[in-house]
Design an enzyme around this catalytic site. Structure first.
Site, PDB file in Angstrom:
ATOM      1  N   LYS A 184      63.123  42.231  28.993  1.00  0.00           N
ATOM      2  CA  LYS A 184      62.382  43.459  28.766  1.00  0.00           C
ATOM      3  C   LYS A 184      60.929  43.261  29.156  1.00  0.00           C
ATOM      4  O   LYS A 184      60.316  42.266  28.779  1.00  0.00           O
ATOM      5  CB  LYS A 184      62.453  43.842  27.282  1.00  0.00           C
ATOM      6  CG  LYS A 184      62.175  45.314  27.020  1.00  0.00           C
ATOM      7  CD  LYS A 184      63.353  46.176  27.411  1.00  0.00           C
ATOM      8  CE  LYS A 184      63.353  47.567  26.836  1.00  0.00           C
ATOM      9  NZ  LYS A 184      64.615  48.273  27.129  1.00  0.00           N
ATOM     10  N   THR A 211      68.432  44.515  26.198  1.00  0.00           N
ATOM     11  CA  THR A 211      66.968  44.420  26.292  1.00  0.00           C
ATOM     12  C   THR A 211      66.313  45.275  25.220  1.00  0.00           C
ATOM     13  O   THR A 211      65.196  44.993  24.796  1.00  0.00           O
ATOM     14  CB  THR A 211      66.486  44.825  27.697  1.00  0.00           C
ATOM     15  OG1 THR A 211      66.740  46.214  27.920  1.00  0.00           O
ATOM     16  CG2 THR A 211      67.173  44.005  28.772  1.00  0.00           C
ATOM     17  N   ASP A 212      67.010  46.301  24.775  1.00  0.00           N
ATOM     18  CA  ASP A 212      66.488  47.106  23.671  1.00  0.00           C
ATOM     19  C   ASP A 212      66.342  46.269  22.405  1.00  0.00           C
ATOM     20  O   ASP A 212      65.370  46.424  21.649  1.00  0.00           O
ATOM     21  CB  ASP A 212      67.426  48.294  23.418  1.00  0.00           C
ATOM     22  CG  ASP A 212      66.871  49.265  22.404  1.00  0.00           C
ATOM     23  OD1 ASP A 212      65.953  50.017  22.780  1.00  0.00           O
ATOM     24  OD2 ASP A 212      67.323  49.247  21.246  1.00  0.00           O
ATOM     25  N   PHE A 250      28.064  30.665  53.888  1.00  0.00           N
ATOM     26  CA  PHE A 250      29.316  30.407  54.627  1.00  0.00           C
ATOM     27  C   PHE A 250      28.956  30.198  56.089  1.00  0.00           C
ATOM     28  O   PHE A 250      28.645  31.137  56.813  1.00  0.00           O
ATOM     29  CB  PHE A 250      30.320  31.555  54.457  1.00  0.00           C
ATOM     30  CG  PHE A 250      31.683  31.251  55.042  1.00  0.00           C
ATOM     31  CD1 PHE A 250      32.361  30.086  54.714  1.00  0.00           C
ATOM     32  CD2 PHE A 250      32.270  32.127  55.943  1.00  0.00           C
ATOM     33  CE1 PHE A 250      33.603  29.800  55.262  1.00  0.00           C
ATOM     34  CE2 PHE A 250      33.517  31.853  56.501  1.00  0.00           C
ATOM     35  CZ  PHE A 250      34.187  30.681  56.152  1.00  0.00           C
ATOM     36  N   ARG A 262      24.731  34.835  51.011  1.00  0.00           N
ATOM     37  CA  ARG A 262      25.555  36.031  50.923  1.00  0.00           C
ATOM     38  C   ARG A 262      25.910  36.331  49.470  1.00  0.00           C
ATOM     39  O   ARG A 262      25.730  35.496  48.597  1.00  0.00           O
ATOM     40  CB  ARG A 262      26.836  35.834  51.737  1.00  0.00           C
ATOM     41  CG  ARG A 262      27.719  34.722  51.210  1.00  0.00           C
ATOM     42  CD  ARG A 262      29.095  34.691  51.890  1.00  0.00           C
ATOM     43  NE  ARG A 262      29.927  33.647  51.295  1.00  0.00           N
ATOM     44  CZ  ARG A 262      31.216  33.463  51.576  1.00  0.00           C
ATOM     45  NH1 ARG A 262      31.818  34.224  52.481  1.00  0.00           N
ATOM     46  NH2 ARG A 262      31.917  32.528  50.976  1.00  0.00           N
ATOM     47  N   GLN A 279      36.484  28.327  48.797  1.00  0.00           N
ATOM     48  CA  GLN A 279      37.253  27.118  48.494  1.00  0.00           C
ATOM     49  C   GLN A 279      36.389  26.103  47.727  1.00  0.00           C
ATOM     50  O   GLN A 279      36.844  25.478  46.760  1.00  0.00           O
ATOM     51  CB  GLN A 279      37.755  26.457  49.794  1.00  0.00           C
ATOM     52  CG  GLN A 279      38.955  27.126  50.445  1.00  0.00           C
ATOM     53  CD  GLN A 279      38.577  28.238  51.407  1.00  0.00           C
ATOM     54  OE1 GLN A 279      37.511  28.847  51.300  1.00  0.00           O
ATOM     55  NE2 GLN A 279      39.466  28.518  52.355  1.00  0.00           N
ATOM     56  N   ASN A 311      38.409  37.054  47.895  1.00  0.00           N
ATOM     57  CA  ASN A 311      37.019  37.245  48.302  1.00  0.00           C
ATOM     58  C   ASN A 311      36.768  38.751  48.429  1.00  0.00           C
ATOM     59  O   ASN A 311      37.145  39.373  49.419  1.00  0.00           O
ATOM     60  CB  ASN A 311      36.772  36.526  49.636  1.00  0.00           C
ATOM     61  CG  ASN A 311      35.295  36.421  49.962  1.00  0.00           C
ATOM     62  OD1 ASN A 311      34.478  37.118  49.377  1.00  0.00           O
ATOM     63  ND2 ASN A 311      34.954  35.543  50.897  1.00  0.00           N
ATOM     64  N   HIS A 324      34.737  41.297  49.416  1.00  0.00           N
ATOM     65  CA  HIS A 324      33.586  41.310  50.312  1.00  0.00           C
ATOM     66  C   HIS A 324      32.586  42.426  49.999  1.00  0.00           C
ATOM     67  O   HIS A 324      32.963  43.547  49.698  1.00  0.00           O
ATOM     68  CB  HIS A 324      34.058  41.467  51.755  1.00  0.00           C
ATOM     69  CG  HIS A 324      35.111  40.475  52.150  1.00  0.00           C
ATOM     70  ND1 HIS A 324      34.839  39.138  52.314  1.00  0.00           N
ATOM     71  CD2 HIS A 324      36.441  40.615  52.373  1.00  0.00           C
ATOM     72  CE1 HIS A 324      35.963  38.503  52.654  1.00  0.00           C
ATOM     73  NE2 HIS A 324      36.946  39.380  52.692  1.00  0.00           N
TER      74      HIS A 324
END
Lengths: 282, 282, 282, 282
Positions: free
Chosen positions: A11, A56-57, A158, A175, A218, A244, A246
């Site tokens: 569930k 599942t109930d 970078f 950046r 990284q 990332n 941007h």
């Protein structure tokens, strides 16, 4: 003959709000639970034999029934209770996995102090856990968090990457670096101090992100995971996913203006995707 | 020492619209691409050495540049092209994985026939593929679909399951069975007829779902996957995820009304979750 | 003294699935209902006097109870029933508004023909209606549709617009024109043929979009609405919202490639927003 | 003849991130802007005459260009600048409306104090503004907030409401009351102290919600709006939308357990919807 190579069922999105009522103070928690079972259910699949199927109930009911008298103070402990309960009551099940995510509620600030019975949801960052155990093995306990959205406006470069005929990206000495961290770490034991380790690990991740002189996503991801592994002996490994997100510097020169790293367009897509799992060597 | 146990990186949600213009007829496709690379990037992580990093921005450019002259007529073939291109140009990469999902556009019907240059988006069901290859191995090609939302109003029961102290579900001889199928199958070779196999497999899944006398979601899932494996020799295995999107019968007796299986409340949460991977035996 | 200038209350997202069972054929519909009431509820607001409040939970029950014996074949007629029922039973209410949106389910195609009891959801485009009436006035009936996502790859230009110091957009003789239409029209009476007018209006909108020589989104929007008003006398006015879902031509010249209007990046944000309500003059 | 009864057009979801760089401290803001223009654009609609159309792409550029040298410290002031700029440069435009929503970023806490250049997104609650002005009139300035998700676990009842044949709700002396507040207030002038009034109004709303002895959502909504109008003379009227995000008490008696108001199921749908606009009388 067609075989069932793997299977699991259960569930999802069982939502629970729980209020702990003390005379002058309430605690409020909101958890969303997923319960998954594995076992030899071949006859259910191939013959429609339901005699092994816990509905599942019923799993949903289990969450509410256990919550009533549970003493669990954190999602990890409640997940452990659920796994144990499901395995104990269901011999046909070979392993159980319970995942819980938490919506954070803070006491609302009113007149300079937290109101005892009113709350505001701290949306966004989501604590998670995934606890599993087979009938014959020890607990595997992952804790983590999702959607921790962070950005740094300094200390991120970078440069020096591969340049080829399809390169259009300009190197950046300074950046913006934004991401929505997903972290997941494996604990070395089932009885560590979940409730104190979680904020400790979160603080390490944030401090490292903030202070790191980043040469790439990284590079920062590694620094963050390394710090956790070095400072928290209870963690065996840690997986970090850091898209990332941007922010593109707007070219204002077309309008006769400069843009000294001040005005950006944030974009949701496309986004970089960086993921690694770190562990101690040897 | 902290090691990088696993890692991958790349670009997500690279969106591409492509128009093929013939004199009297246009074709329109919309694909969303994810590209992920693996390799020995330890120095990038630990030292901030970017000399091995192909920027994710360049991966994005690769999608558009290759699309211009690609002859790929389906997502599987374009994914293969991208994987090959990335591996050929990047010796530092040990394996590449490209996943593509498609938004379906149909020619718009106007005056009883398809208009040659106008389209309507057939939202919802999403064809997907995931193609990967290491430098030294053959392609692994998964195809599939997501969010195929289907329901049957006849031929579905759920009875004979485990009953315990937490059971509240009533057995049902005739219930609604709704799901949003996620299917993913592995092809036996990299040059099968993707474009004709996909609709064939989809049709088998649908026909089996519609015609099956279902005793449970598991039972129907197995029948659907079994039919694919029996009828399509190019498929090695198939994984099906079929959440049980419950429709609850409304109790109208409180208002002095009957409800002969006609009025239901569909709920999004909680939902059952059933997943299995089927393969041929031996 | 603080006054309640305007107020309304009710229940949102009441979801209903209904199955009509004929011996060899089922019909399936899924509607989501919102019910809102207006009236003089000042004492409820200012004094906490609940004696005039019909609980929103009861409104929810009303939907299911009425659905059981309703003969409504379309969302407009069911909304009318609900409005009438609420006004008749609740003298404290001065006006009621019921909005319904529909999820479309088609009979699943199996072996070349529609299966009588299995369905596939046609996600995306959503029929809507908003029906309201005060105790003393006639019905106001809006019908419409949302999220009709369409694109044309020919016959769309955008030139001759204002150019100033902040202009960077290049004029386009032949661009992609994509949008997600939201249309809403007002009917001239409460008993028009909703079920036949809806597909007729939809077809007019699509045909006009497809065939129009577009000079701007405004230009096409007007042509679409004008055609509806000219061809369907039962419509008093029509409001069209057509966001400009931009597809940007990719500059491949950076890679030594041309791009003869073939490769585009679709973007979700920012997007143009064009909206107008058209009516017959005088 | 087909007339354009109403029309507006512009650009939506123009996203802006701005960094203000001081030697030892950065400020970061993220705003999403929508710009809409009204005017006599009939010839654009009916004839495809684009000579009066300021491209929405240029509106987007305007946001970035103005942001560069704007001294606006809050969304209201930046919206005013944009409205003025658009009206001044575009005589064909009769009125302009600029709406801005803000994503909140907080300085990240590191080692017990805010880090000067690292941030965490405080997701969820969204400040908004909508500023409009016609060429000949004064500014109309709405400020507000969306998605302020709050809950109280004490001091909320709902009793004494209308009971009829469709009533199933049980009266509650002590229920959970949860909502996601949307508030929007109109300022009495265009030069009030937006930046200090916003947190003041927010604090009043929260304090009133927390402390109120609630007899209904309406009752609490009124108390919240009333307090704002009584304490903040700069506010002319306030509109509050407070969906009732229900938490249903779980019936544990089926499992032989009590549930003293502790274990709940939160549900997203259906939900109550309560909305009112309050103003000072006379």
């Amino acid at each position: 003959m067609i075989a069932v190579a793997e299977n699991r069922y259960g569930k999802s999105r069982v939502r629970l709000v729980q209020v702990r009522r003390k005379p002058e103070w309430h605690d409020l928690r909101e958890w969303t639970v997923e319960l998954l079972l594995r076992g030899d259910f071949l006859s259910c699949f191939s013959d429609g034999d339901n005699s092994k199927i816990l509905p599942t109930d019923t799993m949903k009911n289990t969450v509410y029934s256990l919550a009533r008298h549970s003493s669990a103070e954190c999602i990890e402990d409640f997940a452990k209770e659920l796994v144990d309960f499901l395995l104990t009551r269901n011999p046909q099940v070979s392993s159980a996995e319970v995942s819980i995510s938490e919506k954070l509620w803070d006491h609302l600030q009113s007149e300079g102090r937290p109101h005892p019975t009113a709350f505001v949801q701290a949306d966004g960052e989501t604590p998670i856990t995934a606890v599993s155990r087979s009938r014959t093995s020890a607990f595997s306990i992952y804790s983590g968090l999702e959607n921790l959205v962070i950005m740094k406006t300094s200390g991120s470069a970078f440069e020096g990457y591969i340049r080829d005929s399809l390169t259009t990206l300009a190197p950046a000495k300074d950046r913006l670096l934004g991401t929505a961290v997903r972290a997941r770490w494996l604990y070395s034991a089932a009885d560590v101090a979940f409730a104190t380790l979680r904020p400790k690990i979160r603080a390490i991740l944030l401090a490292e992100f903030a202070g790191h002189e980043s040469k790439s996503v990284q590079h920062t991801l590694y620094a963050m995971g390394k710090a956790v592994l070095e400072e928290v002996s209870e963690v065996i490994d840690i997986e970090l996913t850091m898209p990332n997100k941007h922010c593109l510097l707007v070219d204002l020169s077309r309008f006769g203006q400069d843009n000294p790293n001040e005005v950006f367009v944030p974009i949701d897509e496309p986004h970089g995707y960086i993921e690694a799992r770190l562990c101690r060597q040897g």
